[in-house]
Structures are given as structure tokens and as C-alpha cells.
Design an enzyme around this catalytic site. Structure first.
Site, PDB file in Angstrom:
ATOM      1  N   ASP A  68      29.961  12.084  49.616  1.00 40.51           N
ATOM      2  CA  ASP A  68      29.026  12.547  48.783  1.00 40.51           C
ATOM      3  C   ASP A  68      28.469  11.214  47.959  1.00 40.51           C
ATOM      4  OD1 ASP A  68      31.256  12.019  47.037  1.00 40.51           O
ATOM      5  OD2 ASP A  68      31.698  14.092  46.854  1.00 40.51           O
ATOM      6  N   SER A 125      36.993  38.205  43.912  1.00 44.09           N
ATOM      7  CA  SER A 125      37.959  38.657  44.675  1.00 44.09           C
ATOM      8  C   SER A 125      37.494  40.076  45.010  1.00 44.09           C
ATOM      9  CB  SER A 125      39.230  38.395  43.955  1.00 44.09           C
ATOM     10  OG  SER A 125      40.520  38.538  44.924  1.00 44.09           O
ATOM     11  N   ASP A 164      40.374  28.228  48.278  1.00 41.12           N
ATOM     12  CA  ASP A 164      40.621  29.535  48.374  1.00 41.12           C
ATOM     13  C   ASP A 164      41.604  29.706  49.321  1.00 41.12           C
ATOM     14  OD1 ASP A 164      41.067  32.433  48.215  1.00 41.12           O
ATOM     15  OD2 ASP A 164      39.099  32.481  47.015  1.00 41.12           O
ATOM     16  N   HIS A 202      41.804  30.214  44.131  1.00 41.62           N
ATOM     17  CA  HIS A 202      41.121  31.574  44.259  1.00 41.62           C
ATOM     18  C   HIS A 202      40.642  32.100  42.830  1.00 41.62           C
ATOM     19  CE1 HIS A 202      40.678  35.547  45.553  1.00 41.62           C
ATOM     20  NE2 HIS A 202      41.315  36.047  44.640  1.00 41.62           N
ATOM     21  N   GLY A 212      42.711  42.378  42.965  1.00 43.80           N
ATOM     22  CA  GLY A 212      44.042  42.932  43.348  1.00 43.80           C
ATOM     23  C   GLY A 212      43.899  44.350  44.222  1.00 43.80           C
ATOM     24  N   ASP A 222      35.974  11.927  50.832  1.00 41.44           N
ATOM     25  CA  ASP A 222      35.696  11.980  49.690  1.00 41.44           C
ATOM     26  C   ASP A 222      34.459  11.362  49.423  1.00 41.44           C
ATOM     27  OD1 ASP A 222      35.484  11.724  46.851  1.00 41.44           O
ATOM     28  OD2 ASP A 222      37.461  11.148  46.560  1.00 41.44           O
ATOM     29  N   ASP A 226      35.695  10.129  44.020  1.00 40.56           N
ATOM     30  CA  ASP A 226      35.958  10.600  42.731  1.00 40.56           C
ATOM     31  C   ASP A 226      37.158  11.724  42.684  1.00 40.56           C
ATOM     32  OD1 ASP A 226      34.699  12.703  44.041  1.00 40.56           O
ATOM     33  OD2 ASP A 226      33.173  12.750  42.681  1.00 40.56           O
TER      34      ASP A 226
END
Length: 552
Positions: A287, A205, A440, A479, A120, A284, A291
Site C-alpha cells: 500500500d 455478526s 475475522d 470479529h 451470538g 505490508d 506501517d
């Protein structure tokens, strides 16, 4: 690898009670009984080796429970908490400033030093007894025997109003962290009679930016640096994107009773679930298994137009305005001439999570928005990222052609995306790990991939670069933590094994907590980019053992 530190003379008392040192073992512990350890802790306030520094100490006896924990395994050993204040002064704004830090020194030291990054606008001291900042839910490093420090970055309080003072800006960018690392290492050496054997940094961050800053400005300070969701372009790119996203979402938000837009209602939770489900439908299976997670991120291609209503808006489709806003936001901010101002955003199912909404849309039911774009990011933009500051600036008035230029002066000091070689850090055999959530909403995962690709291009390619730097992407994570993700992992231990044993982490073991609303107790490997976790074809999809790391 030994980490250099300023070593101050050990006190007579400390020498008198020293035991277990000098055995030749790099991880030898200094054994003190509780009474002697408490006495050494108290004596630390009288040592005068640190310039312009005042210290207070408190001794925490063994058996103290970590804050907010319940199990017997969360009890800590005895340790000394040193709170320091360095370089106290009065700023040009008339406010008091100082570089504050908290250092916890365990009675049973494992020879390691850990700097916990902030986040922050900083201004507070992170609890040094808790988990590493990007090893959510993992054992306390202090409880494992690390000497652990955190810093307030040179100002007190979470507001960015300190940006009115030029020195406070410099302190926040790098100087406070330099001084804190030096002070904490010196105090650690004074307490134990020897410098740390290894030094580590862990942050997410703003803390991730701090880790990158250390690798560039002070490459000799740490043997291993873990940078989660690093805010490498926060004062020139990500904040521009926050203003862009805020504008695009506000433009389509319905009007409240006062005739002004209610940002939180631009998308309902049901709308965001539609987007998440559509992303999964498109990506999805890439891979090897359906899932609820998009592991093969590089192969994911999605167009929100598939959700556009043929007629009026309903709960099963999005309006044309919503589709347009999503395209603009995920496409990244641009000037009126179409020049990109930041990277794109990847499509990921974590858009449905409350953590994504908290940053982008908020929860306010009035025309006064409470999203982090309008609180945290706007505060930083007004007071620190603009030069000179503009405390009354209106977020919706941001001019994408002219206002980015107002952010460049501080970007040169603060941002960490420009050095894509890390020559000195690599030369001293430092190790660097990037960890980034694919959902994020403030620092795009595309940013860390773009940086890592540049780093690799300047260091002989991906394979050669992985000798000292690796990247791990976390599907579903917002995040730093949260979301439909396996967001609990011990990145600190992975780094220790890499630095001290030469075991390069091909993957990091990750899990979802039992309380995870999406995949409780699921495990997955976090694979070193560009590989991803692919299902082997048999066995439970909840078990990491049934996945392997493969290239796209």
C-alpha cells in the site's frame, strides 16, 4: 425517502402537548417538557394497538450518563424506555417463549428510527442507549435523537437450546425481527404522532445477518442497512469451518497431564506474532508504506512455509505440523474428495490479537477447551443448525462428508448468502453497506468479497452496484472490533449522509482509540471495495489525510 409504518392513533395527551410537528421539516422535533414527556411515557402501557403485546415503561430524565462512560458529552437527553413482550406462548419443549424488545424514545426526536442488530445466539436485549453496534466508540444514536430498538429474537437466554422448538427457530431466523420492526415503528408513530422519516438498521455478526435478511425478506422496512461481518452462511458454512479449524488445531496441540490435547497451546502468542510479522513482511509495503497494516488486501500472497523450522521447533520458527495446520485452516474446510465447504481466510496481521485467539484457540490451560468454536459455535450447531438437534454432539466427531447435509434444512431458512440480486431492495432505492475485519476468525472477509462480487455481476458491475451497495474492509480488525486496526468509525452517519443527502461514501473515516495497543490515535480512510488506502508518499503515516483510495 419516506419509510412506511403502521400509524396508531395518537393519544389525547400526546396531542395536547405536541409541538414543533407539521412544520414541513422532515427532521422537525416534537418538543415536550419533561413532565409531559414522562406522562406520555407512562400512558404508552395502556395503548392497545399492538396485538398480543404487553408493555412496561420507565422514564429516564435528561442528564443521565450513558453506562460505562466518563465524559460530560456522554450525558443523554430525557427519553422513554419501552420494554415489550409479544406473542407469548409455551413451546413444544415446554419452555416459555415471547418476542422481546426494548425501544427508547427520546424527548427530542430527530425523525429517525434505528434498529440495532443482535449477535451470538441472541436471547438478550441490547442496551439502546449505546453506540450503534458497528460504530464502536461513536456518539449514542439515542443521544442524537434517534428512536432506537433492539430485540431478543424470540427467546430468552444466550443458549441455543431454544432450537428444540420449531417456532423459536423461525422467530430467530426472521419472524421476531419482522414483528419487532412493526411494533417499534407503530409505537414510535404513536408517541410522536407521525411515522419516522427515515429508518435504519445497524448490526454486526448475527446482527449483520439480520440486516441482510431485512434487505431480502422485508425490503421496504429500512432506507439504509449496515451489515458488519454478516453471518450469511453461519448455519451451513462458517460453522463447518469452525469445526474444521478446531479439528486442525486440536490435532497438533500438545498433550496435557491427562493425555489429552490442550488446544490453547497449539500456538503460543509468540508463534502467532511470528505469523503476523511474516505476513507484514510479505504484504505490508503493497500500500506504499510499511506501517503494520495490509491495506492492499487483493495483492497479498503469503505461504506460512517460510516460517517452517529446518530442525527442531524454536521460538523463531514453526513446526511442520503448525505450518500444515495453518495451510489447512486458511485454505478452508473440504470434504475428503477436496470439495470446498466454505471460503478461504485472508492472511492478515490481526492473527496476533487476543480476539483471534479467543475464537480459535482459547486460553484454557487444560484439555477442556474454551475457544468460541467450542462454546458458542458448538452450542449453535448442536441445538439449532442441526436438524434434528443433537445436544450431545462431539465437535471433534464432525464428519465433513456427511454432517453438512444435516445443516441444510435450517440453512434454507436462516442463511442469507443465496440472494445475490436484492432486486426489491434496490428498486425501492435502499442503501446497503458491508463492513468486515480482515482478521475475522469466524466469518471470513473472503466471504463478503465473494458475495459482493456476485451481487455486482448481477447488477451491472461494481460501479453500478455502488449506487446502492458498498463494501469496506478493515485491515487488522478481528470479529466486529479489536486488533491492530482503525476499528472506530461512524458508519451510521455515513449511511445517513448517503440516504438523506445522496453523498455516497467513497470512504469512511476511521481511527484507532488512544488505548489501542498497536496504533493509538492512528486514522485511516476505509475505502469502498475494490479500492484501498494507499500512502501518498509524504506526511505522517498516522494521519488519514496522507492516504488516498486507489484501485489495486
Amino acid at each position: 425517502m419516506k419509510n412506511t409504518a403502521i400509524v396508531f392513533p395518537t393519544s389525547a395527551l400526546a396531542l395536547a402537548v405536541l409541538a414543533g410537528c407539521g412544520s414541513g421539516d422532515d427532521n422537525a422535533r416534537l418538543e415536550l417538557d419533561a413532565k409531559a414527556a414522562e406522562a406520555v411515557c407512562a400512558e404508552m402501557v395502556t395503548q392497545s394497538g399492538l396485538p398480543a403485546t404487553t408493555l412496561t415503561t420507565r422514564y429516564v430524565p435528561a442528564g443521565t450518563r450513558r453506562p460505562g462512560t466518563l465524559t460530560t458529552g456522554d450525558f443523554l437527553g430525557g427519553h422513554c424506555v419501552v420494554t415489550g413482550s409479544r406473542d407469548a406462548r409455551t413451546g413444544v419443549d415446554g419452555k416459555p417463549y415471547a418476542i422481546g424488545f426494548e425501544l427508547s424514545l427520546p424527548d427530542r426526536w430527530n425523525g429517525r428510527f434505528l434498529y440495532l442488530g443482535g449477535g451470538g445466539n441472541d436471547g438478550t436485549l441490547r442496551d439502546t442507549s449505546l453506540s450503534s453496534t458497528i460504530s464502536n466508540g461513536t456518539p449514542s444514536p439515542l443521544g442524537q435523537g434517534y428512536a432506537v430498538v433492539s430485540a431478543d429474537a424470540g427467546h430468552q437466554g444466550s443458549s441455543a437450546s431454544f432450537g428444540a422448538d420449531p417456532q423459536a427457530r423461525i422467530d430467530h431466523a426472521y419472524n421476531a425481527h419482522d414483528k419487532t420492526a412493526q411494533s417499534a415503528k407503530a409505537l414510535t408513530a404513536w408517541r410522536y404522532g407521525k411515522a419516522p422519516n427515515y429508518a435504519y438498521f445497524s448490526g454486526c455478526s448475527g446482527g449483520g445477518r439480520q440486516g441482510m435478511m431485512f434487505s431480502q425478506r422485508f425490503p421496504s422496512y429500512f432506507d439504509g442497512i449496515t451489515a458488519g461481518a454478516p453471518a450469511m452462511r453461519v448455519s451451513s458454512g462458517a460453522t463447518v469451518a469452525a469445526m474444521w479449524n478446531n479439528r486442525k488445531f486440536t490435532d497438533i496441540a500438545p498433550l496435557g497431564t491427562d493425555g489429552k490435547p490442550v488446544l490453547s497451546q497449539a500456538f503460543s502468542n509468540g508463534d502467532l506474532n511470528l505469523v503476523a510479522d511474516a505476513v507484514l513482511a510479505a504484504c505490508d509495503a503493497g500500500d506504499g508504506v510499511v506501517d503494520g497494516m495490509v491495506q492492499n488486501t487483493r495483492a497479498c500472497s503469503f505461504d506460512p512455509a517460510v516460517l517452517q523450522c529446518a530442525g527442531a521447533k524454536t521460538d523463531s520458527c514453526l513446526s511442520a505440523a503448525q505450518v500444515g495446520a495453518l495451510k489447512d485452516v486458511f485454505g478452508g474446510p473440504k470434504t475428503s474428495a477436496g470439495q470446498p465447504l466454505y471460503v478461504t481466510q485472508p492472511w492478515d496481521a490481526g492473527i496476533r490479537n487476543a480476539g483471534w485467539r479467543a475464537w480459535t484457540l482459547g486460553s484454557s490451560t487444560t484439555s477442556t477447551p474454551n475457544s468460541a468454536y467450542n462454546t458458542l459455535m458448538l452450542d449453535a450447531l448442536r441445538n439449532e443448525f442441526f436438524t434434528p438437534p443433537a445436544p450431545g454432539f462431539d465437535a471433534l466427531a464432525f464428519n465433513f462428508d456427511t454432517d453438512p447435509a444435516r445443516m441444510q434444512a435450517f440453512s434454507e431458512v436462516y442463511d442469507t448468502y443465496r440472494d445475490d440480486r436484492l432486486t426489491a431492495f434496490k428498486a425501492r432505492k435502499g442503501k446497503l453497506m458491508f463492513i468486515h475485519g480482515m482478521s475475522d476468525p469466524i466469518f471470513s472477509a473472503d466471504e463478503v468479497v465473494e458475495y459482493y462480487e456476485r451481487l455486482a455481476a448481477n447488477n451491472g458491475g461494481i460501479a453500478a452496484t455502488q449506487d446502492f451497495a458498498r463494501t469496506y474492509l478493515v485491515p487488522g480488525m478481528t470479529h466486529c472490533s479489536g486488533g491492530p486496526a482503525t476499528d472506530t468509525y461512524d458508519s451510521l452517519q455515513a449511511m445517513v449522509d448517503w440516504v438523506e443527502k445522496g453523498v455516497a461514501p467513497e470512504s469512511i473515516a476511521a481511527r484507532a482509540n488512544a488505548s489501542n495497543a498497536y496504533f493509538p490515535n492512528r486514522t485511516r480512510p476505509l475505502c469502498a471495495y475494490p479500492k484501498f488506502a494507499r500512502y501518498k508518499g509524504t506526511g505522517s503515516i498516522e494521519d488519514a489525510a496522507n492516504f488516498s483510495c486507489e484501485a489495486s
